[in-house]
Design a protein around this motif. Structure first.
Motif, PDB file in Angstrom:
ATOM      1  N   GLY A 187      87.912  41.886  60.631  1.00  0.00           N
ATOM      2  CA  GLY A 187      86.780  42.552  61.007  1.00  0.00           C
ATOM      3  C   GLY A 187      85.800  41.441  60.656  1.00  0.00           C
ATOM      4  O   GLY A 187      86.117  40.731  59.549  1.00  0.00           O
ATOM      5  N   GLU A 188      84.289  42.166  60.114  1.00  0.00           N
ATOM      6  CA  GLU A 188      83.316  41.093  59.056  1.00  0.00           C
ATOM      7  C   GLU A 188      83.053  42.423  58.226  1.00  0.00           C
ATOM      8  O   GLU A 188      83.073  43.488  58.465  1.00  0.00           O
ATOM      9  CB  GLU A 188      82.166  40.475  60.445  1.00  0.00           C
ATOM     10  CG  GLU A 188      82.899  39.980  61.553  1.00  0.00           C
ATOM     11  CD  GLU A 188      81.812  40.044  61.773  1.00  0.00           C
ATOM     12  OE1 GLU A 188      80.508  40.224  62.254  1.00  0.00           O
ATOM     13  OE2 GLU A 188      82.023  38.551  62.749  1.00  0.00           O
ATOM     14  N   ARG A 189      82.420  41.520  57.343  1.00  0.00           N
ATOM     15  CA  ARG A 189      81.442  41.973  55.984  1.00  0.00           C
ATOM     16  C   ARG A 189      80.061  41.250  55.978  1.00  0.00           C
ATOM     17  O   ARG A 189      80.127  40.279  56.215  1.00  0.00           O
ATOM     18  CB  ARG A 189      82.234  41.329  54.972  1.00  0.00           C
ATOM     19  CG  ARG A 189      81.512  42.567  53.780  1.00  0.00           C
ATOM     20  CD  ARG A 189      82.262  41.436  52.396  1.00  0.00           C
ATOM     21  NE  ARG A 189      83.660  40.817  52.205  1.00  0.00           N
ATOM     22  CZ  ARG A 189      84.360  43.161  51.773  1.00  0.00           C
ATOM     23  NH1 ARG A 189      84.246  43.874  51.554  1.00  0.00           N
ATOM     24  NH2 ARG A 189      85.707  42.306  52.165  1.00  0.00           N
ATOM     25  N   ILE A 190      78.881  42.372  56.542  1.00  0.00           N
ATOM     26  CA  ILE A 190      77.939  42.081  56.109  1.00  0.00           C
ATOM     27  C   ILE A 190      77.328  41.904  54.779  1.00  0.00           C
ATOM     28  O   ILE A 190      77.381  42.640  54.034  1.00  0.00           O
ATOM     29  CB  ILE A 190      77.313  43.502  57.042  1.00  0.00           C
ATOM     30  CG1 ILE A 190      77.395  43.996  58.168  1.00  0.00           C
ATOM     31  CG2 ILE A 190      75.541  43.129  57.198  1.00  0.00           C
ATOM     32  CD1 ILE A 190      77.269  42.962  58.878  1.00  0.00           C
ATOM     33  N   ALA A 225      77.767  37.687  58.474  1.00  0.00           N
ATOM     34  CA  ALA A 225      78.007  38.717  58.313  1.00  0.00           C
ATOM     35  C   ALA A 225      79.390  38.164  58.318  1.00  0.00           C
ATOM     36  O   ALA A 225      79.501  36.312  58.490  1.00  0.00           O
ATOM     37  CB  ALA A 225      78.970  39.131  60.029  1.00  0.00           C
ATOM     38  N   ILE A 226      80.016  38.366  57.335  1.00  0.00           N
ATOM     39  CA  ILE A 226      81.343  36.958  57.168  1.00  0.00           C
ATOM     40  C   ILE A 226      82.611  37.418  56.974  1.00  0.00           C
ATOM     41  O   ILE A 226      82.750  38.644  57.312  1.00  0.00           O
ATOM     42  CB  ILE A 226      81.072  36.659  55.740  1.00  0.00           C
ATOM     43  CG1 ILE A 226      81.632  37.848  55.337  1.00  0.00           C
ATOM     44  CG2 ILE A 226      80.073  35.442  54.931  1.00  0.00           C
ATOM     45  CD1 ILE A 226      81.985  37.692  53.000  1.00  0.00           C
ATOM     46  N   PRO A 227      83.696  36.948  57.692  1.00  0.00           N
ATOM     47  CA  PRO A 227      85.271  37.576  58.141  1.00  0.00           C
ATOM     48  C   PRO A 227      86.270  37.999  56.917  1.00  0.00           C
ATOM     49  O   PRO A 227      85.581  37.618  55.791  1.00  0.00           O
ATOM     50  CB  PRO A 227      85.866  36.968  59.093  1.00  0.00           C
ATOM     51  CG  PRO A 227      85.090  35.314  58.664  1.00  0.00           C
ATOM     52  CD  PRO A 227      83.946  35.269  58.353  1.00  0.00           C
ATOM     53  N   LYS A 228      86.593  39.065  57.681  1.00  0.00           N
ATOM     54  CA  LYS A 228      87.469  39.724  56.042  1.00  0.00           C
ATOM     55  C   LYS A 228      88.422  38.994  55.673  1.00  0.00           C
ATOM     56  O   LYS A 228      89.069  39.099  57.436  1.00  0.00           O
ATOM     57  CB  LYS A 228      87.550  41.219  56.217  1.00  0.00           C
ATOM     58  CG  LYS A 228      86.314  42.103  55.581  1.00  0.00           C
ATOM     59  CD  LYS A 228      86.148  43.186  55.537  1.00  0.00           C
ATOM     60  CE  LYS A 228      85.536  43.798  55.448  1.00  0.00           C
ATOM     61  NZ  LYS A 228      85.318  45.632  55.432  1.00  0.00           N
ATOM     62  N   LYS A 229      89.407  38.913  55.683  1.00  0.00           N
ATOM     63  CA  LYS A 229      90.520  38.473  54.802  1.00  0.00           C
ATOM     64  C   LYS A 229      91.604  39.202  56.158  1.00  0.00           C
ATOM     65  O   LYS A 229      92.687  38.843  56.636  1.00  0.00           O
ATOM     66  CB  LYS A 229      91.389  38.810  53.952  1.00  0.00           C
ATOM     67  CG  LYS A 229      92.617  37.938  53.861  1.00  0.00           C
ATOM     68  CD  LYS A 229      93.257  37.519  52.461  1.00  0.00           C
ATOM     69  CE  LYS A 229      94.694  36.827  52.065  1.00  0.00           C
ATOM     70  NZ  LYS A 229      94.945  36.783  50.698  1.00  0.00           N
ATOM     71  N   GLY A 236      87.901  31.083  57.916  1.00  0.00           N
ATOM     72  CA  GLY A 236      86.093  31.458  58.403  1.00  0.00           C
ATOM     73  C   GLY A 236      85.732  30.929  58.765  1.00  0.00           C
ATOM     74  O   GLY A 236      83.965  30.791  58.953  1.00  0.00           O
ATOM     75  N   SER A 237      85.269  29.919  57.259  1.00  0.00           N
ATOM     76  CA  SER A 237      83.390  29.258  57.813  1.00  0.00           C
ATOM     77  C   SER A 237      83.503  28.068  58.034  1.00  0.00           C
ATOM     78  O   SER A 237      84.703  26.659  57.495  1.00  0.00           O
ATOM     79  CB  SER A 237      83.312  29.692  55.868  1.00  0.00           C
ATOM     80  OG  SER A 237      82.954  28.682  55.393  1.00  0.00           O
TER      81      SER A 237
END
Length: 515
Positions: free
Chosen positions: A195-198, A188-192, A435-436
């Protein structure tokens, strides 16, 4: 025996005639009749009539008795005859059963041999629920020629063109409800926007296959002019440049964009390009995956499919597939917008309309018609991501400011400079950007390149600072090699498909996984 005819000369009876006469009557009756025939007995004389009647009656009784004895013998031997008949039929049946068994075994062996031979050169099964149409090998050469696409007679020719074996192709495309292996790494990565994007990143071997499909098939198919995402010579800059200085800018986000493109739709796309259902099925399975859940059972990690297959976000082929699928979608929205005086573009799942002057007042009609077209084309408008930006407020398209010229939002530049200053003062440890926190120096280098692409004059001093940090902390660009060929043991789809057999599936169903 008939009376003698005086006009006929005397003729002695042959032995056969005598036997026949005795058999037809009796010995005594034959003697009596022959005596009368020869003239030794004169019936008209009336000499003794009683013995004559007795002899004839005895003959009749003997005949009746013989008939009764014959019937009795037949009745007594009936059970024995039936037993003998049954024994004969059983023996004949056993012979026939043995011949049938040998013939069926021979046919099964021949069928198995033919099946093994076909498996060496064909793909006949790719999993439950997705193998329909694999026997259909007829393509449409006219459509393939129109798009300048290569034709593949069967899976063997496709595998050869991709530079892999038929077993490797089958292994990559095989659909498993439950398996110990997976072709994707999910994170998962955070959305701008929160929430998160898988992201489902394909493993090297599958990624190589998807990249081959992208470069050799999908990129040869033209897309609509309004599509700017993942199209050669187009970018977020070309997308945003269509909406600079407009009185109104409308952004419409498509919800679950990639998951809404199922394996069936992907297969239909490849068929519409001219490929046979056999090839279209294989290509669609290579480009899609189901939602997976991972659990541990008896010390083993199992991957369980939670639904149907769809385009994964992270595959190199997914954006190109959606661009081709959306050609009609883009044409309808573009035509509708043009009639109302609006400009239309799309970057992946981000749809943008803009207009100036009196046309602005038609935006409600535009939105009503756009939502209807989006729904008819099989997509969904995200209810929380509809933005209407008028002149005087900040107008943003795919992350870029378009009020007067293309630019990066000030707060993004401000935060980037702040993170850069922190790394310069304290080092890269523990620092994050967007977020990274993994390899922060590489992330900063990527973002400064993005700034350079949009506004080169602002990027020059920032790039020097990033390069200085990378040099100071000994960062070197990671070199990624192309994926190696599949391992030989991976080329056995039959063995791989055995993962998660009936025993494990029953347990997983009890645990609430799968159907």
């Amino acid at each position: 025996m008939a009376d003698p005819d005086p006009s006929q000369p005397f003729r002695p009876l042959s032995r056969q005639e005598i036997y026949d006469a005795i058999k037809a009557t009796s010995k005594q009756e034959f003697i009596l009749d022959d005596m009368i025939r020869l003239g030794f007995w004169m019936p008209e004389q009336g000499n003794p009539a009683v013995p004559d009647a007795i002899i004839r009656r005895r003959g009749e009784l003997n005949r009746e008795l013989n008939e009764l004895l014959h019937k009795q013998r037949r009745f007594e031997n009936r059970e024995a005859a039936l037993a003998a008949h049954r024994k004969k039929r059983m023996a004949e049946s056993k012979v026939r059963q043995k011949e049938t068994k040998e013939r069926n075994a021979r046919l099964r062996q021949e069928k198995a041999e033919r099946w093994r031979e076909r498996k060496q050169r064909e793909i006949l099964y790719l999993g439950e629920g997705v193998s329909g149409g694999l026997s259909e090998l007829q393509s449409v050469p006219e459509r393939l020629s129109r798009h300048q696409l290569p034709d593949f007679a069967n899976a063997e020719t496709l595998a050869s063109a991709m530079g892999i074996t038929l077993g490797e192709l089958s292994f990559l495309a095989f659909h498993r409800e439950v398996s110990k292996t997976t072709h994707y790494r999910r994170f998962a990565i955070p959305k701008k926007s929160g929430g998160e994007r898988i992201i489902s990143a394909p493993m090297p071997r599958l990624k190589a296959a998807q990249t081959w499909i992208l470069e050799n098939l999908l990129q040869k198919v033209s897309v609509h002019d309004a599509a700017h995402g993942f199209v050669p010579d187009r970018s977020i800059i070309t997308n945003a440049s269509n909406h600079i200085g407009r009185d109104i800018v409308i952004n419409v986000d498509l919800q679950n964009f990639f998951p809404s493109v199922t394996q069936a739709r992907t297969k239909g796309l490849f068929k519409s390009l001219g490929y046979s259902e056999h090839i279209a099925t294989i290509l669609s399975l290579l480009c899609t995956e189901p939602e997976m859940d991972t659990l541990e059972l008896d010390g083993q990690i199992w991957h369980v499919a939670m639904g149907g297959r769809f385009l994964p976000q992270g595959s190199p082929a997914s954006p190109a597939i959606t661009n081709i699928l959306c050609r009609k979608f883009d044409a309808r929205l573009s035509g509708m917008a043009r009639k109302l005086g609006f400009t239309y573009t799309r970057y992946a799942d981000d749809v943008t309309f803009s207009a100036g002057g009196e046309t602005v007042e038609k935006y409600k009609t535009l939105l009503w018609r756009a939502k209807a077209i989006i729904h008819e084309e099989g997509f969904i408008v995200h209810p929380d991501k509809l933005r209407i930006m008028r002149l005087g407020s900040r107008q943003e398209v795919t992350g870029l400011i378009v009020n007067k010229a293309i630019g990066i939002p000030r707060e993004d530049l401000r935060r980037f400079r702040a993170v850069l200053r922190q790394v310069e003062q304290d080092g890269p440890a523990g620092k994050r950007w967007h977020g990274s926190g993994h390899n922060i120096l590489a992330v900063l280098g990527g973002y400064v390149n993005f700034i350079h692409m949009v506004t080169p004059e602002k990027a020059a001093p920032l790039r020097e600072r990033v390069l200085a940090l990378q040099s100071k902390h000994g960062w070197q660009r990671e070199i990624r090699h192309r994926p190696r060929a599949l391992a030989p043991e991976a080329g056995n789809p039959a063995a791989r498909s055995a993962d998660g057999g009936g025993f494990f599936k029953s347990i997983l169903r009890k645990l609430g996984f799968g159907k």
